[in-house]
Design a protein around this motif. Structure first.
Motif, mmCIF file in Angstrom:
data_model
loop_
_atom_site.group_PDB
_atom_site.id
_atom_site.type_symbol
_atom_site.label_atom_id
_atom_site.label_comp_id
_atom_site.label_asym_id
_atom_site.label_seq_id
_atom_site.Cartn_x
_atom_site.Cartn_y
_atom_site.Cartn_z
ATOM 1 N N GLN A 104 38.209 41.276 41.568
ATOM 2 C CA GLN A 104 37.628 42.580 41.863
ATOM 3 C C GLN A 104 38.179 43.656 40.928
ATOM 4 O OE1 GLN A 104 35.282 43.595 44.697
ATOM 5 N NE2 GLN A 104 35.182 45.029 42.985
ATOM 6 N N ASN A 105 39.418 43.509 40.501
ATOM 7 C CA ASN A 105 40.082 44.547 39.711
ATOM 8 C C ASN A 105 40.294 44.157 38.250
ATOM 9 O OD1 ASN A 105 41.017 46.684 41.852
ATOM 10 N ND2 ASN A 105 41.464 44.684 42.753
ATOM 11 N N LEU A 106 39.608 43.116 37.787
ATOM 12 C CA LEU A 106 39.828 42.626 36.431
ATOM 13 C C LEU A 106 39.581 43.703 35.379
ATOM 14 C CD1 LEU A 106 38.246 39.037 36.237
ATOM 15 C CD2 LEU A 106 40.632 39.649 35.848
ATOM 16 N N PRO A 107 40.421 43.737 34.344
ATOM 17 C CA PRO A 107 40.131 44.620 33.211
ATOM 18 C C PRO A 107 38.895 44.125 32.467
ATOM 19 C CG PRO A 107 42.037 43.220 32.748
ATOM 20 C CD PRO A 107 41.686 43.001 34.183
ATOM 21 N N ALA A 108 38.301 45.006 31.684
ATOM 22 C CA ALA A 108 37.032 44.703 31.022
ATOM 23 C C ALA A 108 37.128 43.489 30.115
ATOM 24 C CB ALA A 108 36.557 45.928 30.244
ATOM 25 N N TRP A 109 38.272 43.324 29.434
ATOM 26 C CA TRP A 109 38.390 42.199 28.497
ATOM 27 C C TRP A 109 38.285 40.860 29.215
ATOM 28 C CZ3 TRP A 109 42.000 38.351 28.834
ATOM 29 C CH2 TRP A 109 43.134 38.578 29.620
ATOM 30 N N ALA A 168 30.790 35.590 43.041
ATOM 31 C CA ALA A 168 32.165 35.087 43.126
ATOM 32 C C ALA A 168 32.847 35.478 44.431
ATOM 33 C CB ALA A 168 32.979 35.603 41.941
ATOM 34 N N LEU A 169 32.437 36.618 45.006
ATOM 35 C CA LEU A 169 33.108 37.126 46.198
ATOM 36 C C LEU A 169 32.368 36.834 47.500
ATOM 37 C CD1 LEU A 169 34.348 40.600 44.881
ATOM 38 C CD2 LEU A 169 35.604 38.442 45.015
ATOM 39 N N HIS A 208 37.166 39.164 49.956
ATOM 40 C CA HIS A 208 38.006 40.168 50.611
ATOM 41 C C HIS A 208 37.181 40.959 51.614
ATOM 42 C CE1 HIS A 208 36.264 43.326 48.040
ATOM 43 N NE2 HIS A 208 36.534 42.577 46.983
ATOM 44 N N THR A 209 37.861 41.493 52.597
ATOM 45 C CA THR A 209 37.232 42.219 53.705
ATOM 46 C C THR A 209 38.048 43.482 53.973
ATOM 47 O OG1 THR A 209 38.550 40.961 55.301
ATOM 48 C CG2 THR A 209 36.361 40.083 54.765
ATOM 49 N N PRO A 210 37.582 44.368 54.863
ATOM 50 C CA PRO A 210 38.368 45.566 55.166
ATOM 51 C C PRO A 210 39.763 45.239 55.684
ATOM 52 C CG PRO A 210 36.125 45.821 55.967
ATOM 53 C CD PRO A 210 36.244 44.400 55.513
#
Length: 507
Positions: free
Chosen positions: A174-179, A191-192, A151-153
């Motif tokens: 980028q926004n994954l929950p901890a689990w 990964a990014l 992802h980029t701006p």
């Protein structure tokens, strides 16, 4: 302890899956009611009377079916930071979609609700079903290797660090929950990465020493990674590197043409494959039964569905049918209203129902990606099946392909032509002519319109096979800034423009 908690959490989803399978109409009406209630104070909600709590029929009358192009003015306002336009609040994330043959990309809003109540909820469903079907694999005891984009701006707010745009897989990671982050590999910074050669190399070196038990990603790029890991480890196949590998969750492209290659890369009966239908607009379906390739439509994930029959695809005022009115075997264009603020949105994908109890589908293609230059009505589902059959018959493996019409000037009425298939092979067929013949024969078996046009070469001659140079499709994607992630080459087109563009990459 963490894995025990995860196991308990994902198993709770099985009851929810059973509920929407057994009560599809009640669940979908509840989804629509909740969507309308949440968006009642938005500009769209006020414009279309959401405060009144319209019924499904009233909702369909008040809100027009919209394509991406028709929503662009409002979507651009959302991208510029305006709040409460299509959905409550200000949206920070946007999925950059390649679901178009145009040079211009689509930017689909990804709200917090869409992430947590759609993508992540469906992810839990997939984990729950996987552990149910394959308990011996102990998938939660190791790592899931996931490949995604970057992802980029936000291009309309380039100086706002909080607003980003990119591949939906990158937004999800980028926004994954901890689990979920606990069981995923590689690390986020790898990964990014946006440079795919560097990404593949760094990921391969990192994951070769981990206990990878599941894979998730697009088959074309997973092949590249598995080969590199095997090479670095000096192994004969990937099972020597990851003896506990048991599952591949795949999507974005049909798996048929790649199945044989994965059997070579991952030999043995212990490996399983499940398909997911996760688009930029939402997580729509998943394969819930190992012995069937049909996909269970997800009904309680913040998406309300309507369906557009084929004879309405080009209508000025298209008339949809609700879930309870769909019929088996017919192709429908998906119309969705979502918790990302897409209202009666024409996603562009087409499906047919294979079961009504519960509702299961197969993806047949896209409303703009089909071959009908001569009345043959070849859809992507036909093309994928024909290529898979040709691969099996000739011991070939395909990396990518596309097809377009050929028009022959010599035809008296200009109606006689054919199809040109541009195919990049990982393992070429022993006999290219036989590959083309099986392709043609399979299309004739699958599609009566194609068969009728091929009869005695009256309207269509036999397909022309053109072998692409290694990396030709990849170079075309790179030139368009769509290399990697979930970006893919359109399979079919009624115009030769796309095919000619890709052919020029070999020059």
């Amino acid at each position: 302890m963490i894995n025990g908690i995860l196991s308990w959490a994902v198993q709770r989803r099985l009851a929810s899956i059973r509920h929407f399978r057994d009560n599809p109409y009640e669940v979908q009406q509840g989804v629509l009611k909740e969507l309308l209630h949440k968006a009642r104070a938005t500009e769209w909600g006020r414009r279309h009377g959401f405060t009144d709590g319209p019924s499904a029929g009233e909702f369909a009358q008040r809100v027009p079916v919209s394509s991406y192009e028709e929503l662009v003015p409002d979507l651009e306002r959302v991208m510029r930071g305006e709040a409460d336009v299509l959905w409550p609040g200000r949206v920070q994330w946007f999925a950059k979609s390649s679901g178009t043959t145009n040079a211009r990309s689509k930017y689909i809003p990804v709200t917090r609700e869409a992430l947590h109540e759609c993508h992540y909820r469906a992810g839990r469903d997939m984990v729950a079903l996987s552990t149910l079907h394959y308990p011996e694999a102990q998938l939660l005891g190791g790592k899931t290797l996931s490949l995604g984009g970057t992802h980029t701006p936000n291009p309309l707010r380039p100086h706002d660090p909080a607003s980003r745009a990119g591949d939906v897989s990158a937004i999800i990671m980028q926004n994954l929950p901890a689990w979920a982050e606990h069981i995923r590999t590689p690390p986020l910074e790898m990964a990014l990465l946006d440079e795919w050669e560097e990404k593949i190399e760094r990921i391969a070196r990192h994951v070769q020493h981990q206990d990878v038990r599941a894979l998730a990603g697009v088959p074309t790029w997973m092949i590249v990674l598995l080969r590199r890991v095997t090479e670095l480890a000096g192994a004969a196949n990937i099972t020597e590197v990851w003896p506990n590998l048991r599952l591949f969750l795949h999507g974005a492209v049909a798996f048929g043409p790649y199945r044989q290659l994965f059997r070579q890369l991952i030999p043995g009966l212990q490996m399983h494959y499940l398909e997911v239908y996760n688009a930029s607009e939402g997580y729509l379906a998943l394969q819930d039964e190992p012995d069937s390739e049909d996909l269970l439509l997800l009904l309680n994930h913040g998406i309300y569905y309507e369906f557009l029959p084929a004879d309405q695809w080009e209508a000025v005022e298209p008339q949809t049918v609700p879930l309870e009115a769909v019929e088996l075997g017919k192709s429908y264009a998906l119309i969705i209203s979502t918790n990302a603020g897409l209202w009666r949105y024409k996603i562009g994908d087409t499906v047919r129902f294979t079961s009504l109890q519960p509702y299961r589908i197969r993806i047949t293609g896209r409303t703009k990606h089909f071959l009908n230059a001569f009345g043959e009505e070849v859809v992507v589902e036909n093309a994928e099946a024909a290529v898979a059959a040709a691969c099996q018959a000739t011991a070939a493996t395909v990396r990518d392909f596309t097809a377009a019409p050929i028009y022959f000037a010599g035809a008296a009425d200009g109606s006689r032509g054919g199809h040109q298939w541009l195919v990049e092979f990982l393992a070429p067929p022993h006999d290219a002519a036989h590959f083309a013949a099986v392709l043609d024969q399979t299309l004739r078996q699958l599609n009566s319109d194609y068969d009728a046009k091929r009869h005695r070469d009256l309207a269509l001659v036999a397909p022309k096979l053109t072998v692409a140079a290694p990396g030709q499709f990849e170079r075309w994607l790179a030139r368009r800034g769509k290399l990697g992630g979930q970006h893919k080459v359109p399979r079919l087109s009624n115009s030769r423009d796309l095919l000619e563009e890709i052919l020029r990459e070999s020059e």
